[in-house]
Design an enzyme around this catalytic site. Structure first.
Site, PDB file in Angstrom:
ATOM      1  CB  CYS A   1     -39.612  -7.172 -10.223  1.00  0.00           C
ATOM      2  SG  CYS A   1     -39.950  -5.529  -9.537  1.00  0.00           S
TER       3      CYS A   1
ATOM      4  CG  ASN B   1     -47.400 -11.274 -18.544  1.00  0.00           C
ATOM      5  OD1 ASN B   1     -46.643 -10.810 -17.710  1.00  0.00           O
ATOM      6  ND2 ASN B   1     -48.603 -10.774 -18.730  1.00  0.00           N
TER       7      ASN B   1
END
Length: 560
Positions: free
Chosen positions: A145, A247
């Site tokens: 994050c 990703n």
């Protein structure tokens, strides 16, 4: 009589293979990868293939989850009565109806499933993980994050500078939890630093790593492209039995295979691409089924996609059936392009839902009647609105629909305005919006049938010169590949940082400009020193490690 011993905990590749070696993964997204959305994403796959999709929950805050029962009850609902407190061992089976499977981690609908936590205290993380371990396949640590709240709370990607803490967090779970632990990370400034970081996670006990190919600084207008070459470097340098997920840059189904081939990863993960198109993981078989039901549309140029009105129907139906536990309202058949121009009202919605008619304004000579009574004393007015729901499945609907319907509501702003006013849990309002979406979709289909050229990209956006432009500096190729008519689900292509600067949507200070120039110089120097191309131009060799790698084809360099 002695209790039966627990089966040994599988880890690493053995654990991955026990789940069926999933190739496609729904990424963890804050407040956006909740049960209903996971179920919607799986629904586009043929029934026999739905368990092949691995999914993550939204990121949960470990300390709050450990300390607050209401936080647990609102954010993770595996049973009707909530999570038992203190947590029960995974080996204990529920003994009453209240403890039967409900939503999150349901064996028939929501597996395989990983629950993701952010944390900066090993004890908090373990206690939080023990609550969810009986209802999931593994627990994941968020190390990716990049948002400001993560910096303030000292978690996510802002743990990168605390390797000892990261090791403690992962090893604590690996040694004490009944299910495996995994980790999701971002790449660092160099591939060598990234390799050492990945080794740290694996040595601490992570069964696999999911690697986002962007650095911590790449967010917002500076998101840019994910660097698949770093993931390829990890694949080449780590032991062969290491499980790696890639990703970043997943705009459509074709990008999934491109990424697997370019990176050598075991699986590929989609986040924002899935928010714009929850059918992103549906292969040809799933699309064929959707074509027969009219949900999957294909244009005259051969490009296809899932219709927004059909996807919205599916989504609302899942909320009715699983979250609200009642039958969806009866609706008209899905509109098709062969229907006439008369738009029939949706029998499930009020007649005034599609077209609100304001009362006529008084004529100039008419007097507006005045109130003759005294106004009531000022006091707080009672709201007629129902209480705000606590289910994350209902709270996420508005944000999901803004992602899903972005091109449609940009053109039909009356739907955008109604969506902006919608309250969480107001299913009547969402049904009215669905009728409006179906109406404009029917009109769009008819317009396309009459003149498909009206839905082509404007000439300045077609990117005809894209062959001469580096895909790392231009998003035009991606825009051209992803473009569909406005009623079809499609990826949102962010402008690259240089494009955002050129358009004035991104401005940087002197310090940032100097940093960008230094990074560009370092990148040019790195390319000149590290990579040498052989005669046929198809193999590249890194002089520092001597590992040959195939050149990643330019089609893989998509923007996302």
């Amino acid at each position: 009589m002695p209790l039966p011993s627990k089966p040994p905990k599988l880890m690493g590749r053995a654990f991955y293979e026990s789940l069926g070696s999933p190739k496609h993964i729904l990424a963890p997204m804050v407040d956006q990868s909740e049960f209903a959305w996971r179920l919607l994403t799986r629904s586009f796959l043929p029934t026999s293939q739905r368990s092949s999709l691995l999914a993550y929950t939204p990121m949960l805050h470990a300390r709050l989850f450990k300390e607050t029962q209401s936080f647990r009850d609102h954010h993770f609902q595996p049973t009707r009565s909530g999570l038992p407190s203190p947590p029960k061992p995974s080996s204990e089976t529920p003994s009453n109806g209240e403890q039967l499977p409900y939503l999150d981690g349901h064996p028939a609908h929501d597996r395989p499933l990983l629950v993701q936590f952010c944390a900066n205290d090993p004890g908090d993380l373990l206690q939080a993980a023990q609550y969810v371990a009986p209802y999931c396949d593994a627990v994941d640590l968020n190390l990716g994050c990049p948002q400001g709240i993560a910096r303030k709370g000292h978690y996510g990607s802002f743990l990168q500078e605390s390797p000892n803490l990261i090791h403690s967090l992962i090893s604590k779970l690996a040694q004490n939890l009944d299910v495996p632990v995994t980790a999701k990370m971002r790449i660092l400034n160099t591939k060598e630093e990234t390799l050492q970081y990945a080794k740290l996670l694996l040595d601490a006990g992570a069964s696999w790593i999911a690697v986002h190919g962007r650095r911590r600084e790449q967010k917002g207008h500076e998101t840019g492209l994910a660097d698949w070459t770093v993931i390829r470097y990890l694949r080449d340098m780590l032991p062969k039995d290491t499980v790696i997920f890639a990703n970043g840059n997943m705009l459509g189904y074709e990008d999934l295979d491109r990424c697997l081939e370019a990176t050598g990863a075991d699986g590929v993960m989609s986040a924002e691409g899935n928010l714009c198109d929850p059918g992103i993981f549906a292969g040809e078989e799933g699309r064929s089924i959707g074509g027969k039901t009219g949900e999957y549309w294909r244009g005259q140029d051969g490009k296809g996609g899932w219709r927004m009105d059909a996807v919205m129907r599916r989504y609302l139906d899942i909320l009715y059936k699983f979250v609200l536990e009642k039958e969806p309202p009866k609706r008209r058949p899905l509109p098709t392009s062969t229907e006439n121009n008369d738009i029939l009202p949706n029998p499930a919605t009020p007649a005034e839902s599609t077209h609100q008619i304001a009362p006529p304004a008084p004529e100039a000579h008419e007097k507006i009647p005045q109130e003759t009574t005294e106004p009531p004393p000022l006091k707080k007015r009672k709201s007629n609105h129902p209480p705000r729901p606590t289910s994350p499945n209902l709270l996420a609907v508005q944000a999901h629909l803004f992602h899903l319907l972005r091109p449609l509501v940009s053109k039909h702003t009356h739907i955008r305005d109604k969506l902006a006013r919608a309250r969480p849990g107001d299913m009547d309002a969402y049904e009215e919006m669905l009728a409006m979406v179906e109406d404009v979709t029917s009109q769009g289909l008819q317009e396309y049938e009459r003149d498909p050229s009206r839905f082509d990209l404007p000439s300045e956006d077609t990117g005809e010169e894209v062959e001469e432009v580096d895909d790392w500096e231009s998003s035009k190729r991606a825009v051209r590949e992803c473009h569909r008519p406005w009623w079809i689900c499609q990826a949102y292509v962010r402008p690259l940082p240089k494009e955002a600067l050129g358009k004035g949507s991104l401005s940087v200070g002197k310090k940032q400009k100097r940093k960008m120039m230094e990074e560009e110089e370092r990148e040019q120097k790195r390319k000149a020193e590290e990579m040498k191309v052989d005669g046929d131009g198809r193999e590249e060799r890194d002089e520092r490690d001597g590992v040959p790698r195939e050149e990643i084809p330019k089609e893989a360099m998509v923007c996302g």
